[in-house]
Write a protein that holds these residues in place. Structure first.
Motif, PDB file in Angstrom:
ATOM      1  N   SER A  53       0.831  -1.207   0.000  1.00 48.04           N
ATOM      2  CA  SER A  53       0.000   0.000   0.000  1.00 48.04           C
ATOM      3  C   SER A  53       0.860   1.248   0.000  1.00 48.04           C
ATOM      4  CB  SER A  53      -0.920   0.007   1.222  1.00 48.04           C
ATOM      5  OG  SER A  53      -1.855  -1.039   1.154  1.00 48.04           O
ATOM      6  N   LEU A  54       1.986   1.196   0.690  1.00 53.40           N
ATOM      7  CA  LEU A  54       2.899   2.332   0.695  1.00 53.40           C
ATOM      8  C   LEU A  54       3.430   2.586  -0.711  1.00 53.40           C
ATOM      9  CD1 LEU A  54       5.581   3.160   3.338  1.00 53.40           C
ATOM     10  CD2 LEU A  54       6.200   3.189   0.928  1.00 53.40           C
ATOM     11  N   TYR A  55       3.845   1.519  -1.382  1.00 50.74           N
ATOM     12  CA  TYR A  55       4.360   1.672  -2.743  1.00 50.74           C
ATOM     13  C   TYR A  55       3.267   2.148  -3.693  1.00 50.74           C
ATOM     14  CZ  TYR A  55       8.692  -0.612  -1.336  1.00 50.74           C
ATOM     15  OH  TYR A  55       9.887  -0.908  -0.733  1.00 50.74           O
ATOM     16  N   ALA A  56       2.031   1.650  -3.493  1.00 51.22           N
ATOM     17  CA  ALA A  56       0.926   2.076  -4.355  1.00 51.22           C
ATOM     18  C   ALA A  56       0.640   3.561  -4.183  1.00 51.22           C
ATOM     19  CB  ALA A  56      -0.326   1.258  -4.034  1.00 51.22           C
ATOM     20  N   ALA A  57       0.777   4.063  -2.969  1.00 55.21           N
ATOM     21  CA  ALA A  57       0.457   5.460  -2.685  1.00 55.21           C
ATOM     22  C   ALA A  57       1.573   6.411  -3.074  1.00 55.21           C
ATOM     23  CB  ALA A  57       0.131   5.620  -1.200  1.00 55.21           C
TER      24      ALA A  57
END
Length: 204
Positions: A53-57
């Motif tokens: 989720s961090l990478y997606a954001a």
């Protein structure tokens, strides 16, 4: 307010964390410990999200660092912008900037110095170093442009002087220097700036 942006590949499912809050928390972590000392897993734990989720954001840890630097520079930590808001001559604004740095940089709650100046110091990540250098260059350019409006022939040298003085105060604060010591330095540095601009004015 929780963002309504969607995770890639998760149609109709909103991201379950607040982006602004995440950037704020990451900014504090990077500021207190430095870029390299903060891992992706720790960021995920602190932000309450998993690494995917961090990478997606944010695209990457460096992408999150870039957002944190931007938030830092746009907020109360922009000491030069705060000093300019007080009005006055260029000399007064520069002296006020130095005094604000002396008051702001000493350690409070585990955070000392300036994120832009020290967040990626000695980092092994070239992207993080480049982001920090770009932020430093933007801050220096802002000072140079304001100085140039009143003293164009001194703008480059005084911008260098200010950048070096503030970097030194940030480093000293991270090494434990308190406000009394930094204020003494800021007063001397501010007096030097005023003399330089005063000498310039009297020569015209």
């Amino acid at each position: 307010m929780t963002t309504k942006n969607m995770e890639p590949g998760a149609r109709g499912r909103p991201r379950a964390f607040d982006l602004d809050q995440a950037v704020e928390r990451a900014m504090l972590l990077f500021h207190s410990r430095g870029y390299d000392a903060v891992g992706v897993a720790e960021l995920g734990t602190e932000l309450g999200i998993k690494p995917p989720s961090l990478y997606a954001a944010f695209g990457s840890k460096a992408g999150l660092f870039e957002r944190a630097l931007r938030r830092y520079a746009e907020g109360e930590a922009n000491l030069f912008a705060r000093a300019r808001a007080g009005g006055g001559t260029v000399a007064e604004v520069l002296q006020r900037t130095l005094l604000e740095a002396a008051r702001s940089y000493p350690e409070r709650g585990g955070v000392a110095g300036c994120l832009v100046l020290d967040g990626a110091r000695n980092s092994a990540d070239p992207q993080a170093r480049a982001l920090a250098l770009a932020a430093k260059a933007a801050a220096r350019a802002a000072m140079r442009d304001v100085i140039a409006a009143e003293a164009p022939e001194r703008a480059e040298d005084l911008a260098d002087f200010m950048a070096t003085a503030m970097a030194g105060m940030s480093a000293e604060a991270r090494d434990g220097a308190g406000p009394e010591r930094l204020l003494r330095f800021a007063e001397l540095a501010g007096a030097a700036v005023r003399r330089e601009l005063g000498d310039l004015s009297s020569a015209r």
